[in-house]
Design a protein around this motif. Structure first.
Motif, PDB file in Angstrom:
ATOM      1  N   PHE A 155       0.836  -1.201   0.000  1.00 11.69           N
ATOM      2  CA  PHE A 155       0.000   0.000   0.000  1.00 11.69           C
ATOM      3  C   PHE A 155       0.877   1.261   0.000  1.00 11.69           C
ATOM      4  O   PHE A 155       0.605   2.224  -0.732  1.00 11.69           O
ATOM      5  CB  PHE A 155      -0.919  -0.024   1.222  1.00 11.69           C
ATOM      6  N   LYS A 156       1.936   1.279   0.820  1.00  9.51           N
ATOM      7  CA  LYS A 156       2.833   2.434   0.864  1.00  9.51           C
ATOM      8  C   LYS A 156       3.531   2.637  -0.478  1.00  9.51           C
ATOM      9  O   LYS A 156       3.657   3.767  -0.964  1.00  9.51           O
ATOM     10  CB  LYS A 156       3.862   2.240   1.972  1.00  9.51           C
ATOM     11  N   ASP A 157       3.979   1.535  -1.074  1.00 10.13           N
ATOM     12  CA  ASP A 157       4.645   1.643  -2.378  1.00 10.13           C
ATOM     13  C   ASP A 157       3.670   2.128  -3.444  1.00 10.13           C
ATOM     14  O   ASP A 157       4.042   2.917  -4.330  1.00 10.13           O
ATOM     15  CB  ASP A 157       5.238   0.290  -2.777  1.00 10.13           C
ATOM     16  N   TRP A 158       2.425   1.656  -3.366  1.00  9.01           N
ATOM     17  CA  TRP A 158       1.416   2.091  -4.347  1.00  9.01           C
ATOM     18  C   TRP A 158       1.178   3.593  -4.235  1.00  9.01           C
ATOM     19  O   TRP A 158       1.053   4.296  -5.238  1.00  9.01           O
ATOM     20  CB  TRP A 158       0.126   1.310  -4.104  1.00  9.01           C
ATOM     21  N   LYS A 159       1.121   4.106  -2.997  1.00  8.12           N
ATOM     22  CA  LYS A 159       0.938   5.542  -2.807  1.00  8.12           C
ATOM     23  C   LYS A 159       2.109   6.333  -3.381  1.00  8.12           C
ATOM     24  O   LYS A 159       1.926   7.377  -4.015  1.00  8.12           O
ATOM     25  CB  LYS A 159       0.783   5.853  -1.317  1.00  8.12           C
ATOM     26  N   LYS A 160       3.321   5.836  -3.167  1.00 12.91           N
ATOM     27  CA  LYS A 160       4.486   6.525  -3.709  1.00 12.91           C
ATOM     28  C   LYS A 160       4.435   6.579  -5.228  1.00 12.91           C
ATOM     29  O   LYS A 160       4.750   7.609  -5.848  1.00 12.91           O
ATOM     30  CB  LYS A 160       5.759   5.826  -3.253  1.00 12.91           C
ATOM     31  N   ILE A 161       4.053   5.459  -5.830  1.00 14.39           N
ATOM     32  CA  ILE A 161       3.990   5.421  -7.298  1.00 14.39           C
ATOM     33  C   ILE A 161       2.922   6.363  -7.813  1.00 14.39           C
ATOM     34  O   ILE A 161       3.123   7.092  -8.796  1.00 14.39           O
ATOM     35  CB  ILE A 161       3.740   3.977  -7.776  1.00 14.39           C
ATOM     36  N   GLU A 162       1.762   6.367  -7.138  1.00 15.30           N
ATOM     37  CA  GLU A 162       0.687   7.241  -7.585  1.00 15.30           C
ATOM     38  C   GLU A 162       1.075   8.705  -7.442  1.00 15.30           C
ATOM     39  O   GLU A 162       0.732   9.540  -8.294  1.00 15.30           O
ATOM     40  CB  GLU A 162      -0.587   6.948  -6.784  1.00 15.30           C
ATOM     41  N   LYS A 163       1.799   9.042  -6.364  1.00 16.61           N
ATOM     42  CA  LYS A 163       2.233  10.425  -6.190  1.00 16.61           C
ATOM     43  C   LYS A 163       3.269  10.836  -7.222  1.00 16.61           C
ATOM     44  O   LYS A 163       3.362  12.004  -7.611  1.00 16.61           O
ATOM     45  CB  LYS A 163       2.803  10.621  -4.784  1.00 16.61           C
ATOM     46  N   SER A 164       4.060   9.866  -7.636  1.00 17.53           N
ATOM     47  CA  SER A 164       5.116  10.193  -8.594  1.00 17.53           C
ATOM     48  C   SER A 164       4.613  10.310 -10.025  1.00 17.53           C
ATOM     49  O   SER A 164       5.345  10.762 -10.905  1.00 17.53           O
ATOM     50  CB  SER A 164       6.218   9.125  -8.537  1.00 17.53           C
ATOM     51  N   LYS A 165       3.366   9.897 -10.270  1.00 19.14           N
ATOM     52  CA  LYS A 165       2.827   9.973 -11.623  1.00 19.14           C
ATOM     53  C   LYS A 165       2.564  11.428 -12.022  1.00 19.14           C
ATOM     54  O   LYS A 165       2.250  12.272 -11.181  1.00 19.14           O
ATOM     55  CB  LYS A 165       1.523   9.173 -11.733  1.00 19.14           C
ATOM     56  N   LEU A 166       2.649  11.746 -13.313  1.00 17.31           N
ATOM     57  CA  LEU A 166       2.378  13.095 -13.823  1.00 17.31           C
ATOM     58  C   LEU A 166       0.893  13.384 -13.783  1.00 17.31           C
ATOM     59  O   LEU A 166       0.069  12.558 -14.188  1.00 17.31           O
ATOM     60  CB  LEU A 166       2.890  13.219 -15.260  1.00 17.31           C
ATOM     61  N   ASN A 167       0.526  14.578 -13.269  1.00 14.46           N
ATOM     62  CA  ASN A 167      -0.873  15.004 -13.259  1.00 14.46           C
ATOM     63  C   ASN A 167      -1.264  15.734 -14.537  1.00 14.46           C
ATOM     64  O   ASN A 167      -2.400  16.171 -14.685  1.00 14.46           O
ATOM     65  CB  ASN A 167      -1.129  15.918 -12.057  1.00 14.46           C
ATOM     66  N   VAL A 168      -0.328  15.972 -15.430  1.00 16.89           N
ATOM     67  CA  VAL A 168      -0.569  16.688 -16.681  1.00 16.89           C
ATOM     68  C   VAL A 168      -1.021  15.696 -17.743  1.00 16.89           C
ATOM     69  O   VAL A 168      -0.398  14.654 -17.939  1.00 16.89           O
ATOM     70  CB  VAL A 168       0.702  17.421 -17.148  1.00 16.89           C
ATOM     71  N   SER A 169      -2.140  16.047 -18.420  1.00 17.97           N
ATOM     72  CA  SER A 169      -2.659  15.224 -19.508  1.00 17.97           C
ATOM     73  C   SER A 169      -3.148  16.153 -20.619  1.00 17.97           C
ATOM     74  O   SER A 169      -3.070  17.386 -20.522  1.00 17.97           O
ATOM     75  CB  SER A 169      -3.785  14.319 -19.002  1.00 17.97           C
ATOM     76  N   SER A 170      -3.668  15.587 -21.672  1.00 22.62           N
ATOM     77  CA  SER A 170      -4.200  16.401 -22.779  1.00 22.62           C
ATOM     78  C   SER A 170      -5.367  17.255 -22.312  1.00 22.62           C
ATOM     79  O   SER A 170      -5.525  18.410 -22.732  1.00 22.62           O
ATOM     80  CB  SER A 170      -4.628  15.491 -23.929  1.00 22.62           C
ATOM     81  N   ARG A 171      -6.163  16.707 -21.408  1.00 18.32           N
ATOM     82  CA  ARG A 171      -7.301  17.471 -20.898  1.00 18.32           C
ATOM     83  C   ARG A 171      -6.820  18.664 -20.070  1.00 18.32           C
ATOM     84  O   ARG A 171      -7.350  19.775 -20.218  1.00 18.32           O
ATOM     85  CB  ARG A 171      -8.187  16.571 -20.054  1.00 18.32           C
ATOM     86  N   SER A 172      -5.851  18.422 -19.178  1.00 21.13           N
ATOM     87  CA  SER A 172      -5.347  19.526 -18.356  1.00 21.13           C
ATOM     88  C   SER A 172      -4.671  20.587 -19.215  1.00 21.13           C
ATOM     89  O   SER A 172      -4.745  21.789 -18.912  1.00 21.13           O
ATOM     90  CB  SER A 172      -4.377  18.989 -17.304  1.00 21.13           C
ATOM     91  N   ILE A 173      -4.023  20.152 -20.304  1.00 18.86           N
ATOM     92  CA  ILE A 173      -3.385  21.114 -21.210  1.00 18.86           C
ATOM     93  C   ILE A 173      -4.440  21.986 -21.885  1.00 18.86           C
ATOM     94  O   ILE A 173      -4.282  23.216 -22.010  1.00 18.86           O
ATOM     95  CB  ILE A 173      -2.517  20.375 -22.246  1.00 18.86           C
ATOM     96  N   ASN A 174      -5.544  21.374 -22.328  1.00 28.91           N
ATOM     97  CA  ASN A 174      -6.636  22.136 -22.966  1.00 28.91           C
ATOM     98  C   ASN A 174      -7.280  23.105 -21.979  1.00 28.91           C
ATOM     99  O   ASN A 174      -7.614  24.246 -22.336  1.00 28.91           O
ATOM    100  CB  ASN A 174      -7.676  21.176 -23.534  1.00 28.91           C
TER     101      ASN A 174
END
Length: 715
Positions: A611-630
């Protein structure tokens, strides 16, 4: 010392007697005489010798004569039915020639006292034979124990079996058999003494090197190196080379080198000690009662498992620890985790073996009674590997509890044979039948990857292992039946559980009662937790509580004055509880998981880490996507348009004018919004010029005057 007929005596330094072995043939107490026969020489005939009984006893006291033994030939030790009929007839024929002499009580007395005794010539004449033949038969009869089987002919020794012979010119051995008459087989070559020397040289150089090597390969190397001249000469002369055959080479290798030496030197020392040496006894020879010795060992299970949170995520192969009582073969402790073999995981196995099992089993859905697995004791000794326990922590924590740690040598799994065999049984009965198993072999390219078949979680594997342990502890083992008579006296089947219980009932054990709080305090890993306004916090999302009355007050203090740190002990098998030292001068209190952290209820520490490792991976993912760019682009466009309109609008002369009457404008904007919500834009009110006036009238009707509070300056 007692002197008996047919006893063997070793004589050294006695006047009148040659040194060597003597057999006592007869005793004449009235005449103070012992009759002895010298067995040292086979080449010439011997006559019995008379010795005074008193003198013989004195020599024994001076230790010039000592009791000894004489081994009879193997062919004389056979039963009557195993002796060939021809040998029986020969034996009986010779015995008939001397029977009348040996049954005569004073025959030996007369032959010793009278050197020219007339008994022998007279008896030889009556039997139609000669005196020397009678003496030969009598010498054999006296030498081998004065028994009829002493005259069994030694035909099994005929021909000198086992004695080497010099090779002659004529080819020895069976010829090569060919079915085609026109084909001539090679003549071959007799093995000479020089060939034997070359055989020994080749074997020592190429075969006895600590690894298995084929004899045929050694033979080829020997020909290339030691018979090269003969082979080249034969090729020039167009004939078959005169070299020993592979069959002869194999034969003489077995003759020249002891088989035990071949076995020992064709493998490594560790492999020989583990798998090939002769066994010196049973594994329980040095453990007298249950509790004398516990064996601890770890192995990586041959199965891949998945996460409790996401069964599509493979997390690898877990490590299994077994603790087994050497005497009863009872599995007294088990621990399964994703930790590698280490002191951290090993001490969890010790905690399990020293504490009660009912709660542990119920945690994984296996309901038992205390009598089903009554193992919660500390042994006298613990045999373990050097890797986990030869460290400072083990000496500081485990030794005060157990008393003595023994370490198995490196690469010597046979030193912990009982626990190693338990691993083998577990693999055969359970692990190799599970989905995702490797079956103990490495993955071969082209085969299906066993990780793709993994479906079981760690808790499911632990549950199945617990059930298999309970089954093995109740299984009948023949080896236990011969270790004690208590099972027979109590009319119990020889199972590890019965063996354990009956010895505890009779007080035949070396077990110490374990205090669970002391065991957990000394062996479980130290972790510091924080007292917060929500409860006792471990990691980031795990909160615990206890039943102490002042617990709510502590949360209030933590909320207002800040958190503080407390010492705790955690059990990696379950996150449902921890042990916390709530105050400085008291013991550890068991704290349970709070409702807000119920996602971790009954979870293994491996799932918490996932669970701790999953949280770290999720936090490290980019929040920027095509939708956020638009969205970002549209937001900038709106801002730019607004700036442009403000720039095009007439600017106020002063800053005060820009914000003056702001409340009135806001009120009008709200009223306009309310009117817009109640008036349909498609109605007739919006179609003529009087729509504005009508809307103004509606707005005035909606305005309500509110009394204002007088200010202090108006009073």
């Amino acid at each position: 010392m007692q002197v008996e007929i047919n006893s063997i005596w070793d004589v050294k330094g006695v006047d009148g007697l040659d040194d060597g072995l003597y057999r006592l043939l007869a005793s004449y107490k009235d005449d103070d005489l012992f009759i002895l026969f010298n067995m040292s020489s086979k080449s010439k005939l011997q006559r019995p010798i008379g010795v005074s009984i008193e003198l013989f006893s004195e020599i024994i006291k001076r230790e010039e004569i000592k009791s000894s033994a004489f081994e009879l030939p193997f062919y004389q030790l056979a039963s009557e039915s195993d002796i060939p009929q021809a040998h029986v007839e020969k034996r009986n024929e010779q015995f008939e020639l001397i029977k009348a002499l040996v049954v005569e009580p004073y025959f030996l007395f007369e032959i010793v006292l009278n050197q020219r005794c007339g008994v022998m010539p007279a008896h030889a004449k009556s039997k139609g034979t000669y005196v020397q033949k009678l003496y030969r038969i009598l010498n054999q009869y006296w030498r081998y124990g004065q028994d009829i089987n002493a005259l069994v002919p030694a035909y099994k020794n005929s021909g000198g079996p086992g004695e080497p012979r010099l090779a002659g010119v004529k080819k020895r051995g069976a010829p090569v058999q060919l079915s085609t008459p026109s084909m001539i087989p090679p003549s071959g070559k007799n093995t000479t003494e020089d060939d034997k020397k070359k055989f020994l040289k080749a074997i020592k150089k190429y075969a006895l090197k600590g690894r298995p090597t084929a004899i045929s390969r050694v033979y080829d190397k020997m020909l290339n190196e030691l018979y090269a001249d003969e082979i080249l000469q034969a090729e020039r002369e167009c004939r078959d080379p005169l070299v020993p055959s592979l069959r002869a080479f194999r034969y003489w290798v077995k003759k020249l080198i002891p088989e035990s030496e071949m076995i020992r030197k064709r493998t490594s020392k560790g492999d020989f000690e583990r798998n090939r040496r002769g066994l010196r006894g049973a594994a329980t020879d040095h453990s007298e009662v249950p509790g004398s010795y516990f064996e601890l060992d770890a192995t990586v299970l041959d199965v891949h498992i998945v996460s409790e949170f996401n069964r599509n995520q493979v997390i690898g192969r877990p490590t299994l620890y077994y603790v087994v009582d050497k005497e009863s073969k009872m599995v007294v402790g088990v621990h399964v985790s994703m930790e590698y073999a280490s002191w951290r995981a090993g001490r969890q196995a010790l905690v399990n073996s020293f504490t009660a099992k009912k709660e542990f089993c119920s945690r994984y859905g296996v309901e038992i009674e205390k009598e089903d697995w009554p193992c919660h004791h500390i042994p006298q000794r613990l045999l373990c590997d050097r890797g986990e326990f030869i460290c400072k922590k083990a000496e500081e924590l485990a030794v005060p509890l157990i008393g003595h740690l023994s370490f198995a040598p490196p690469y010597r799994a046979d030193k912990k044979g009982v626990v190693e065999h338990r691993f083998h049984i577990l693999n055969e009965n359970l692990i190799h039948d599970l989905m995702g198993t490797t079956r103990g072999v490495n993955h071969i390219r082209g085969d299906k990857d066993p990780r793709m078949d993994a479906v079981h979680t760690l808790n499911e594997v632990i549950q199945m292992i617990i059930e298999d342990v309970l089954k093995q502890n109740s299984k009948t083992l023949d080896a236990l039946a011969v270790q004690t008579t208590l099972l027979i006296e109590s009319d119990l089947s020889p199972t590890p559980l019965n063996y354990w219980n009956v010895h505890l009932k009779k007080h035949f054990h070396a077990l110490n009662k374990a205090d669970e709080a002391e065991v957990r305090a000394k062996l479980l890993p130290v972790v510091y937790v924080s007292m917060t306004s929500k409860g006792i916090r471990l990691n980031e999302n795990m909160y615990y509580e206890c039943d102490r009355p002042e617990f709510e007050d502590w949360k209030t203090i933590a909320r207002n004055n800040g958190t503080w740190r407390m010492e705790s002990r955690i059990d990696s098998d379950s996150a449902s509880f921890i042990y916390v030292r709530l105050q400085a001068h008291e013991g550890f209190t068991r704290c349970k998981l709070m409702q807000m952290s119920s996602i971790f209820e009954d979870r293994h520490i491996a799932d918490v880490l996932y669970f701790k490792d999953w949280k770290k991976i999720e936090k490290s993912k980019l929040n920027v996507s095509s939708r956020s760019i638009n969205i970002h682009a549209r937001r900038n466009s709106i801002i730019e348009d607004a700036k442009k309109e403000v720039k095009d609008s007439p600017k106020p002369s002063t800053k005060a004018e820009r914000v003056r009457d702001m409340k009135d404008r806001r009120r009008e904007y709200i009223l306009d919004s309310r009117v817009d919500e109640r008036v349909d834009p498609n109605s007739d009110l919006m179609d003529n010029d009087s729509s504005v006036e009508r809307m103004s009238e509606v707005r005035k009707k909606k305005v309500i005057s509110i009394l204002k509070r007088k200010k202090d300056s108006d009073k």
